[in-house]
Scaffold this motif. Structure first.
Motif, PDB file in Angstrom:
ATOM      1  N   GLN A  18       7.079  -5.465  -5.436  1.00 23.13           N
ATOM      2  CA  GLN A  18       7.236  -4.019  -5.277  1.00 23.13           C
ATOM      3  C   GLN A  18       7.365  -3.353  -6.646  1.00 23.13           C
ATOM      4  N   ASN A  35       3.416   0.059   2.036  1.00 24.52           N
ATOM      5  CA  ASN A  35       4.717  -0.525   1.668  1.00 24.52           C
ATOM      6  C   ASN A  35       5.624  -0.709   2.876  1.00 24.52           C
ATOM      7  N   TYR A  38       2.233  -5.949   3.907  1.00 25.69           N
ATOM      8  CA  TYR A  38       1.170  -5.294   3.153  1.00 25.69           C
ATOM      9  C   TYR A  38      -0.159  -5.470   3.893  1.00 25.69           C
TER      10      TYR A  38
END
Length: 216
Positions: A207, A97, A105
């Motif tokens: 996310q 993250n 990523y």
């Protein structure tokens, strides 16, 4: 152009485990195909629980993320305990993250998967989970996911000159990762930067999607 760089991650905490040795075996095959490698064992990635920005104060985390930023491909080796990916490996991947920049990523990186254990159903579940993680982190999962019980013999010491079925499938998976990693190098920087720019607009919602989402 240089050689593709492959990072191999073992999800086992026990030093010298089967997972660690499988990761080393695969690293040798990557090297034979012209790639550079870096192996992270369970002891290397026994980080504290993930929290944003930890790499700024933890050298081990900074090293891990630095290698993933350099990587063109990744190989995940997980024990099949409890028919799922190990908590250690999941903990390590949470740190992805914090990868930012033009390619966040594992965007565009090839990712291979190996499940290590005796139970066939556990292996199936583990490989499915590893591939799901690969998709969530925007990697390119290889078609071949390999389930094995032990480390194959080195190809150079096979008595009859043939590889075992486990070795054949591992070599095929490694070959796919190295080939896809090389293809990623050729496509940089324009293609991947365009993909990264598109993904930046959906970064927040992604996310939220993945947030819901010891050893052999």
């Amino acid at each position: 152009m240089g050689a593709p760089h492959i990072v191999l991650i073992s999800g086992s905490l026990r030093a010298g485990s089967t997972c660690d040795r499988v990761a080393s075996w695969c690293a040798l095959r990557c090297f034979e195909q012209g790639a550079t490698t870096r192996i992270f064992t369970g002891a290397d990635i026994d980080f504290p629980a993930y929290r944003p920005g930890l790499e700024k104060i933890d050298d081990a985390v900074a090293c891990f993320l630095g290698e993933l930023r350099r990587a063109d491909g990744v190989v995940l080796v997980s024990p099949t305990y409890h028919a799922t990916v190990s908590g250690l490996l999941k903990n390590a991947l949470d740190f992805v993250n914090d990868i930012s920049g033009p390619v966040p990523y594992l965007e565009g990186r090839a990712i291979g998967t190996v499940a290590v254990g005796m139970a066939s159903q556990g292996a199936v579940s583990t490989l499915t989970t590893l591939r799901t993680i690969g998709h969530a982190l925007r990697a390119w999962p290889t078609p071949i996911g390999v389930a094995i019980c032990e480390v194959p013999a080195e190809p150079s010491v096979e008595e009859d000159g043939r590889l075992s079925s486990d070795a054949v499938r591992l070599v095929e998976m490694v070959s796919q990762v190295v080939w896809m990693a090389g293809a990623r190098m050729v496509s940089q920087p324009a293609d991947l930067n365009r993909r990264a720019a598109r993904s930046a607009t959906s970064h927040h919602s992604f996310q939220l999607e993945i947030s819901d989402d010891r050893s052999q």
